[in-house]
Design an enzyme around this catalytic site. Structure first.
Site, PDB file in Angstrom:
ATOM      1  N   PHE A   1       0.861  -1.188   0.000  1.00 48.03           N
ATOM      2  CA  PHE A   1       0.000   0.000   0.000  1.00 48.03           C
ATOM      3  C   PHE A   1       0.891   1.229   0.000  1.00 48.03           C
ATOM      4  O   PHE A   1       1.642   1.464   0.942  1.00 48.03           O
ATOM      5  CB  PHE A   1      -0.951   0.047   1.200  1.00 48.03           C
ATOM      6  CG  PHE A   1      -1.861   1.250   1.109  1.00 48.03           C
ATOM      7  CD1 PHE A   1      -3.036   1.194   0.377  1.00 48.03           C
ATOM      8  CD2 PHE A   1      -1.505   2.462   1.699  1.00 48.03           C
ATOM      9  CE1 PHE A   1      -3.857   2.317   0.246  1.00 48.03           C
ATOM     10  CE2 PHE A   1      -2.325   3.587   1.571  1.00 48.03           C
ATOM     11  CZ  PHE A   1      -3.498   3.506   0.845  1.00 48.03           C
TER      12      PHE A   1
ATOM     13  N   ASP B   1       9.319   3.085   2.127  1.00 43.14           N
ATOM     14  CA  ASP B   1       8.096   3.828   2.436  1.00 43.14           C
ATOM     15  C   ASP B   1       7.793   3.624   3.915  1.00 43.14           C
ATOM     16  O   ASP B   1       7.246   2.604   4.326  1.00 43.14           O
ATOM     17  CB  ASP B   1       6.932   3.336   1.557  1.00 43.14           C
ATOM     18  CG  ASP B   1       5.627   4.088   1.869  1.00 43.14           C
ATOM     19  OD1 ASP B   1       5.570   4.797   2.895  1.00 43.14           O
ATOM     20  OD2 ASP B   1       4.661   3.940   1.085  1.00 43.14           O
TER      21      ASP B   1
ATOM     22  N   LYS C   1       2.246  10.967   7.147  1.00 40.98           N
ATOM     23  CA  LYS C   1       1.406  10.719   8.329  1.00 40.98           C
ATOM     24  C   LYS C   1       1.900  11.460   9.577  1.00 40.98           C
ATOM     25  O   LYS C   1       1.648  12.640   9.689  1.00 40.98           O
ATOM     26  CB  LYS C   1       1.256   9.213   8.537  1.00 40.98           C
ATOM     27  CG  LYS C   1       0.410   8.592   7.410  1.00 40.98           C
ATOM     28  CD  LYS C   1      -0.255   7.280   7.798  1.00 40.98           C
ATOM     29  CE  LYS C   1      -1.313   6.901   6.770  1.00 40.98           C
ATOM     30  NZ  LYS C   1      -0.906   5.914   5.785  1.00 40.98           N
TER      31      LYS C   1
HETATM   32  C1  LIG Z   1      -1.041   6.021   4.291  1.00 43.41           C
HETATM   33  C2  LIG Z   1       0.072   5.515   3.462  1.00 43.41           C
HETATM   34  C3  LIG Z   1       0.399   6.106   2.229  1.00 43.41           C
HETATM   35  C4  LIG Z   1      -0.419   7.211   1.613  1.00 43.41           C
HETATM   36  O1  LIG Z   1      -0.474   8.351   2.377  1.00 43.41           O
HETATM   37  P1  LIG Z   1      -1.636   9.441   2.100  1.00 43.41           P
HETATM   38  O2  LIG Z   1      -1.264  10.592   2.980  1.00 43.41           O
HETATM   39  O3  LIG Z   1      -2.932   8.809   2.472  1.00 43.41           O
HETATM   40  O4  LIG Z   1      -1.560   9.783   0.652  1.00 43.41           O
HETATM   41  C5  LIG Z   1       1.499   5.613   1.547  1.00 43.41           C
HETATM   42  N1  LIG Z   1       2.226   4.598   2.036  1.00 43.41           N
HETATM   43  C6  LIG Z   1       1.949   4.012   3.215  1.00 43.41           C
HETATM   44  C7  LIG Z   1       2.810   2.900   3.713  1.00 43.41           C
HETATM   45  C8  LIG Z   1       0.848   4.436   3.957  1.00 43.41           C
HETATM   46  O5  LIG Z   1       0.535   3.816   5.103  1.00 43.41           O
END
Ligand SMILES: *Cc1c(COP(=O)(O)O)cnc(C)c1O
Length: 411
Positions: free
Chosen positions: A150, A235, A264
């Site tokens: 994700f 990420d 986040k």
């Molecule tokens: C939440 C998340 C995203 C996307 O972030 P947004 O601010 O919702 O665009 C990307 N990678 C990971 C691992 C995430 O948990």
């Protein structure tokens, strides 16, 4: 039959929720709670009911709701200057980049707003680096990703998702991504060829259900990417900034990637702040006009981000995450084995995998009725990610309430 007070409240809630949804897009399926206020690890709904927040905005609220230092930083900056665009410099930008470079042990930072934008930025960096430095043939660059990943919701990103729900109806998708099984270093190495510019992975997969890779996997990814002259892009949007008991999940294996992708919690739950951090020679593939964002790196975001980094540099939150995470893990291991198939805990982050047939959504509805907010991920996983400011007693309350909610569900 005379309606009880509870019936009345439920009916009011139902119509209030209907109004709420009437003009909103239905791209989410929220739990039926309407939050009005929050402080620390607790939220209060419009009826004055209090709930322990065991989701923390998918880890965007690692420091809890309304952390005094973050609110103070935001308030002070609100009165000074909130937006300049990147057409001009402002006095929070340099210090924010310097602070984040120090935290990530990198040289250079490129701020954006949302996580997906930071992922897009990393993809652009890797491709340009591939063409300009590695010498990949024009438009041939490939990036290796893991299944069940994700990384956000843009069309490029959902194009390499393996979740049909996230992709269906949104094509055509761009080429340039190769999906390999998560947690398997051999498969990853085998997928590399002369077009490969980067490996993009979540060190711990959040949305997939808090999937912790086998011991040594991140070190193997580091070795393989180094040997093949491929960038390792981590990420850490959900796994980073204290959640796992370390500043970054990569720290768990003493691994330093080429690019950190952050979001986040970087905005402290106050304002969207994301960024990538990398070595100077990688970041320098970006030149004026090649990338940008109107709001990325704005003064308010930078001021809050600096305060977030300040909190992380105390080490206090990482320590709490480790200590309370151990308590959470011990508690969850006491859940009845006939209903819980597996518990995966790392720091204050847990995936509670129920046996097939028990829906995590239903468990979360019962949790809510008992005053705890958490969210299902996948069909049978309850994700727990309380703010790192929770107390021991609140962790115990969370475990006890989850046990009761599972009993409610199977009853
Ligand atoms: C939440 C998340 C995203 C996307 O972030 P947004 O601010 O919702 O665009 C990307 N990678 C990971 C691992 C995430 O948990």
């Amino acid at each position: 039959m005379t309606p009880t007070h509870t019936d009345q409240t439920d009916r009011t809630d139902a119509s209030a929720l209907e109004v709420l949804e009437r003009h909103a897009a239905h791209n989410y399926h929220p739990l039926p709670v309407v939050i009005a206020e929050a402080e620390g690890a607790w939220v209060t709904d419009v009826h004055g009911r209090r709930y322990l927040d065991a989701l923390a905005g998918y880890s965007a609220l690692n420091f809890g709701h309304g952390h005094p230092e973050l609110i103070a930083a935001a308030e002070a900056q609100l009165r000074r200057v909130t937006l300049t665009s990147r057409a001009f410099h402002h006095d929070q930008f340099g210090p924010f980049c310097a602070d984040l470079a120090r935290l990530t042990r990198m040289d250079a930072v490129l701020p954006m707003n949302t996580g997906a934008e930071a992922v897009e930025t990393a993809i652009k960096l890797a491709r340009r680096w591939g063409y300009q430095v590695k010498g990949v043939a024009p438009d041939q660059a490939t990036i290796i990703v893991a299944d069940d990943n994700f990384h956000g919701r843009t069309t490029t990103i959902v194009g390499f998702s393996t979740d049909e729900e996230a992709r269906a109806g949104f094509g055509p998708f761009g080429p340039g991504f190769r999906v390999v099984p998560a947690g398997e270093a051999h498969a990853l190495e085998a997928a590399i060829d002369e077009t490969t510019v980067a490996v993009l992975i979540e060190p711990i997969q959040g949305e997939a259900g808090i999937i912790v890779p086998p011991d040594g996997y991140l070190r193997e990814v580091r070795r393989i990417t180094r040997e093949h002259d491929v960038l390792f892009m981590a990420d850490e949007i959900q796994s980073g900034l204290g959640r796992t008991g370390t500043t970054f999940a990569c720290d768990l294996e003493d691994v330093h990637p080429d690019v950190f992708v952050l979001g986040k919690a970087l905005g402290g739950g106050v304002i969207p702040v994301s960024a990538i951090a990398a070595r100077r020679e990688l970041m320098d593939v970006f030149t004026p006009g090649s990338h940008g964002s109107t709001f990325g790196g704005n003064p308010l975001a930078c001021a809050v981000g600096r305060a977030v980094i300040g909190l992380l540099e105390t080490g206090e939150f990482q320590a709490r995450s480790r200590e309370l995470g151990a308590r959470l893990d011990a508690g969850l291991r006491g859940l009845p084995g006939d209903h819980v198939r597996e518990v995966r805990t790392i720091g204050l982050w847990a995936g509670v995998e129920l046996v097939p047939g028990i829906r995590a959504r239903t468990v979360c509805e019962h949790l809510m009725a008992r005053g705890v907010l958490a969210k299902d991920t996948q069909t049978t996983t309850v994700r727990l990610a309380p703010p790192l400011v929770v107390t021991e007693a609140e962790v115990d309350l969370l475990v006890a309430t989850l046990a009761a909610a599972i009993e409610d569900t199977v009853a």
